[in-house]
Design a protein around this motif. Structure first.
Motif, PDB file in Angstrom:
ATOM      1  N   ASP A 110      37.188  41.397  34.337  1.00 21.44           N
ATOM      2  CA  ASP A 110      36.309  42.406  34.917  1.00 21.44           C
ATOM      3  C   ASP A 110      35.343  43.017  33.902  1.00 21.44           C
ATOM      4  N   SER A 140      41.384  44.377  33.058  1.00 17.69           N
ATOM      5  CA  SER A 140      42.069  45.671  33.085  1.00 17.69           C
ATOM      6  C   SER A 140      43.433  45.574  33.765  1.00 17.69           C
ATOM      7  N   ALA A 141      43.581  44.693  34.757  1.00 15.71           N
ATOM      8  CA  ALA A 141      44.856  44.573  35.475  1.00 15.71           C
ATOM      9  C   ALA A 141      46.000  44.163  34.545  1.00 15.71           C
ATOM     10  N   SER A 142      45.721  43.241  33.628  1.00 22.74           N
ATOM     11  CA  SER A 142      46.770  42.751  32.728  1.00 22.74           C
ATOM     12  C   SER A 142      46.723  43.409  31.354  1.00 22.74           C
ATOM     13  N   THR A 198      39.478  36.847  37.250  1.00 26.01           N
ATOM     14  CA  THR A 198      40.503  37.419  36.378  1.00 26.01           C
ATOM     15  C   THR A 198      39.906  38.289  35.271  1.00 26.01           C
TER      16      THR A 198
END
Length: 146
Positions: free
Chosen positions: A41, A56-58, A39
């Motif tokens: 990066d 970065s995704a969230s 979760t």
């Protein structure tokens, strides 16, 4: 603070192949969390005891300070000192234990936190458990110790 005013949780994951010493070497490298926690990066050292972690995704990020490390017990503790996730107080401990009579080892990740707006204790516990399982899977897949 009343007991009901804090959240507590714990998750554990068993690893079949790597030894506790091999996994501890990864966990003890406080500034390399992104190498095995799916979760996260980005993880880098801010100063002697503080790391910056981001996903970065969230878009979530936090700064965590190492508060204790005990190589003999294979235990590391840290606290969130700043984040955009709503934490007021979050303290966590990761411990790596021998597999006993079985090969491999076990990682335990526990936390104590003040309630976070928009989240439940169960949500936080699930986040920790899912992260830990992903971490264990990555450590197995990477062939730690092989």
């Amino acid at each position: 603070m009343e007991k009901s005013a804090k959240w507590e949780g714990k998750a554990s994951a068993k690893l079949v192949r790597p030894t506790a010493s091999e996994v501890w070497a990864l966990v003890a490298d406080f500034f390399s969390l992104h190498k095995f926690l799916p979760t996260i990066d980005t993880c880098f050292q801010v100063n002697t005891l503080v790391r910056h972690c981001a996903a970065s995704a969230s878009g979530h990020w936090c700064r965590e300070r190492l508060t204790a490390i005990d190589p003999a017990e294979k235990r590391l503790s840290y606290e969130v000192v700043d984040s955009n996730m709503g934490f007021k107080r979050y303290e966590s401990t990761m411990k790596v234990m021998d597999g006993g009579d079985e090969a491999g080892c076990e990682i335990e990740w526990s936390f104590v936190a003040d309630p976070v707006e928009g989240m439940s204790c169960e949500d936080l516990a699930k986040y920790v458990a899912v992260g830990l399982q992903g971490m264990a899977t990555n450590m197995e897949r990477e062939g730690v110790g092989s």
